[in-house]
Write a protein that holds these residues in place. Structure first.
Motif, mmCIF file in Angstrom:
data_model
loop_
_atom_site.group_PDB
_atom_site.id
_atom_site.type_symbol
_atom_site.label_atom_id
_atom_site.label_comp_id
_atom_site.label_asym_id
_atom_site.label_seq_id
_atom_site.Cartn_x
_atom_site.Cartn_y
_atom_site.Cartn_z
ATOM 1 N N ALA A 1 -1.370 -3.489 3.974
ATOM 2 C CA ALA A 1 -0.162 -2.673 3.856
ATOM 3 C C ALA A 1 0.651 -2.768 5.143
ATOM 4 C CB ALA A 1 -0.525 -1.228 3.557
ATOM 5 N N GLY A 2 1.934 -3.028 4.988
ATOM 6 C CA GLY A 2 2.846 -3.184 6.104
ATOM 7 C C GLY A 2 3.194 -4.625 6.416
ATOM 8 N N ASP A 3 2.404 -5.582 5.869
ATOM 9 C CA ASP A 3 2.692 -7.003 6.063
ATOM 10 C C ASP A 3 3.669 -7.490 4.996
ATOM 11 O OD1 ASP A 3 0.782 -7.040 8.101
ATOM 12 O OD2 ASP A 3 -0.766 -7.980 6.871
ATOM 13 N N ALA A 4 4.367 -8.574 5.286
ATOM 14 C CA ALA A 4 5.256 -9.216 4.312
ATOM 15 C C ALA A 4 5.111 -10.729 4.444
ATOM 16 C CB ALA A 4 6.707 -8.795 4.540
ATOM 17 N N LEU A 5 5.417 -11.453 3.367
ATOM 18 C CA LEU A 5 5.344 -12.918 3.361
ATOM 19 C C LEU A 5 6.576 -13.472 2.686
ATOM 20 C CD1 LEU A 5 2.346 -11.763 2.153
ATOM 21 C CD2 LEU A 5 1.786 -14.105 2.642
ATOM 22 N N MET A 6 7.178 -14.509 3.263
ATOM 23 C CA MET A 6 8.267 -15.229 2.618
ATOM 24 C C MET A 6 7.716 -16.591 2.206
ATOM 25 S SD MET A 6 10.889 -17.450 2.189
ATOM 26 C CE MET A 6 10.979 -18.420 3.666
ATOM 27 N N LEU A 7 7.771 -16.861 0.906
ATOM 28 C CA LEU A 7 7.244 -18.098 0.336
ATOM 29 C C LEU A 7 8.397 -18.929 -0.218
ATOM 30 C CD1 LEU A 7 4.273 -16.468 -1.636
ATOM 31 C CD2 LEU A 7 4.235 -17.427 0.677
ATOM 32 N N PRO A 8 8.698 -20.058 0.413
ATOM 33 C CA PRO A 8 9.767 -20.915 -0.105
ATOM 34 C C PRO A 8 9.400 -21.478 -1.482
ATOM 35 C CG PRO A 8 9.084 -21.628 2.091
ATOM 36 C CD PRO A 8 8.100 -20.616 1.626
ATOM 37 N N THR A 9 10.400 -21.849 -2.239
ATOM 38 C CA THR A 9 10.161 -22.454 -3.547
ATOM 39 C C THR A 9 9.106 -23.550 -3.434
ATOM 40 O OG1 THR A 9 11.212 -23.488 -5.470
ATOM 41 C CG2 THR A 9 12.044 -24.146 -3.318
ATOM 42 N N GLY A 10 8.226 -23.604 -4.429
ATOM 43 C CA GLY A 10 7.183 -24.618 -4.466
ATOM 44 C C GLY A 10 5.887 -24.226 -3.790
ATOM 45 N N THR A 11 5.891 -23.131 -3.026
ATOM 46 C CA THR A 11 4.693 -22.722 -2.284
ATOM 47 C C THR A 11 3.646 -22.142 -3.227
ATOM 48 O OG1 THR A 11 6.021 -22.215 -0.322
ATOM 49 C CG2 THR A 11 3.794 -21.269 -0.420
ATOM 50 N N GLY A 12 2.503 -22.798 -3.284
ATOM 51 C CA GLY A 12 1.399 -22.293 -4.087
ATOM 52 C C GLY A 12 0.813 -21.045 -3.464
ATOM 53 N N HIS A 13 0.418 -20.103 -4.323
ATOM 54 C CA HIS A 13 -0.214 -18.887 -3.827
ATOM 55 C C HIS A 13 -1.059 -18.243 -4.917
ATOM 56 C CE1 HIS A 13 3.797 -17.867 -5.366
ATOM 57 N NE2 HIS A 13 3.394 -16.624 -5.565
ATOM 58 N N ARG A 14 -2.101 -17.544 -4.456
ATOM 59 C CA ARG A 14 -2.958 -16.760 -5.343
ATOM 60 C C ARG A 14 -3.745 -15.772 -4.503
ATOM 61 N NH1 ARG A 14 -8.763 -18.495 -6.627
ATOM 62 N NH2 ARG A 14 -9.384 -19.712 -4.820
ATOM 63 N N ALA A 15 -4.237 -14.718 -5.154
ATOM 64 C CA ALA A 15 -5.122 -13.763 -4.498
ATOM 65 C C ALA A 15 -6.556 -14.225 -4.713
ATOM 66 C CB ALA A 15 -4.927 -12.371 -5.075
ATOM 67 N N ILE A 16 -7.312 -14.344 -3.624
ATOM 68 C CA ILE A 16 -8.734 -14.684 -3.713
ATOM 69 C C ILE A 16 -9.550 -13.401 -3.866
ATOM 70 C CG2 ILE A 16 -10.701 -15.718 -2.518
ATOM 71 C CD1 ILE A 16 -8.727 -17.449 -0.971
ATOM 72 N N HIS A 17 -9.263 -12.416 -3.018
ATOM 73 C CA HIS A 17 -9.898 -11.099 -3.050
ATOM 74 C C HIS A 17 -8.803 -10.075 -2.818
ATOM 75 C CE1 HIS A 17 -13.816 -13.056 -2.586
ATOM 76 N NE2 HIS A 17 -13.329 -13.705 -1.538
ATOM 77 N N ALA A 18 -8.909 -8.949 -3.492
ATOM 78 C CA ALA A 18 -7.935 -7.879 -3.271
ATOM 79 C C ALA A 18 -8.622 -6.539 -3.481
ATOM 80 C CB ALA A 18 -6.745 -8.019 -4.223
ATOM 81 N N SER A 19 -8.257 -5.560 -2.649
ATOM 82 C CA SER A 19 -8.748 -4.203 -2.864
ATOM 83 C C SER A 19 -8.163 -3.690 -4.178
ATOM 84 C CB SER A 19 -8.364 -3.300 -1.691
ATOM 85 O OG SER A 19 -6.961 -3.212 -1.541
ATOM 86 N N LEU A 20 -8.813 -2.708 -4.755
ATOM 87 C CA LEU A 20 -8.367 -2.179 -6.049
ATOM 88 C C LEU A 20 -6.955 -1.610 -5.986
ATOM 89 C CD1 LEU A 20 -11.632 -0.485 -7.367
ATOM 90 C CD2 LEU A 20 -10.638 -2.682 -8.057
ATOM 91 N N ASP A 21 -6.546 -1.143 -4.816
ATOM 92 C CA ASP A 21 -5.220 -0.540 -4.682
ATOM 93 C C ASP A 21 -4.159 -1.515 -4.170
ATOM 94 O OD1 ASP A 21 -6.369 -0.718 -2.138
ATOM 95 O OD2 ASP A 21 -5.530 1.183 -1.437
ATOM 96 N N PHE A 22 -4.495 -2.804 -4.040
ATOM 97 C CA PHE A 22 -3.549 -3.788 -3.498
ATOM 98 C C PHE A 22 -2.299 -3.881 -4.364
ATOM 99 C CE2 PHE A 22 -2.108 -8.314 -3.305
ATOM 100 C CZ PHE A 22 -1.648 -8.301 -1.997
ATOM 101 N N GLN A 23 -1.141 -3.714 -3.725
ATOM 102 C CA GLN A 23 0.147 -3.787 -4.418
ATOM 103 C C GLN A 23 1.202 -4.369 -3.492
ATOM 104 O OE1 GLN A 23 1.102 -1.948 -7.849
ATOM 105 N NE2 GLN A 23 -0.815 -3.060 -7.826
ATOM 106 N N VAL A 24 2.115 -5.140 -4.072
ATOM 107 C CA VAL A 24 3.232 -5.715 -3.331
ATOM 108 C C VAL A 24 4.536 -5.452 -4.065
ATOM 109 C CG1 VAL A 24 1.782 -7.555 -2.358
ATOM 110 C CG2 VAL A 24 3.109 -8.007 -4.409
#
Length: 164
Positions: free
Chosen positions: A95-118
């Motif tokens: 919480a409090g972090d941000a990410l900018m992903l340019p077009t084409g950038t692959g991404h996925r969640a490997i592990h996440a807490s139950l309350d993880f939200q963006v």
């Protein structure tokens, strides 16, 4: 205090990534958690020309967007994300972090807490798609034709971070 990391991701396996525009991670960008933090991310992104579009988690499968750049503002929980496709760059976010992903950038969640939200947001006028396989010629053309972001989604600075 906010720290900014940025790096380029070249093509990896079937994931195109973006060899010109950098992935940007804004660590401890905002303080707080929950609804208040989500609203603050949304207002900030909106003010910099990236209207917020949704709130949710991050898919647990590799995907990228061929029609939009994306910014994610983490407003609850924590996760480990894999950027760039199979055996890609692993990053921990909270919480409090941000990410900018340019077009084409692959991404996925490997592990996440139950309350993880963006909060997910995209440059004004860009609509997102979900791509789960190698780009064909049409997808590559869409990504190449997509204009660079006019402003950084978090800082508001003009232009995008390139590898040049």
């Amino acid at each position: 205090m906010m720290e900014i990391e940025s790096f380029l991701l070249g093509e990896n396996d079937w994931v195109p990534n973006n060899a010109r525009l950098q992935v940007v991670i804004y660590r401890a960008a905002l303080d707080g958690e929950g609804e208040d933090l989500a609203e603050r991310f949304e207002a900030l992104f909106e003010n910099h020309g990236w209207p917020p579009d949704w709130r949710d988690g991050v898919f647990d499968y590799h995907h990228y967007h061929s029609t939009a750049h994306e910014v994610l503002g983490v407003f609850a929980g924590k996760a480990t994300l894999e950027l760039g496709g199979p055996d890609g760059h692993k990053v921990s976010v909270a919480a409090g972090d941000a990410l900018m992903l340019p077009t084409g950038t692959g991404h996925r969640a490997i592990h996440a807490s139950l309350d993880f939200q963006v909060v997910g947001a995209y440059p004004r006028g860009q609509g997102w798609d979900i791509c789960r396989e190698a780009p064909d010629d049409a997808a590559r053309a869409r990504m190449e034709a997509l204009p660079d972001p006019k402003h950084d989604p978090f800082t508001g600075e003009t232009g995008a971070r390139t590898g040049a």
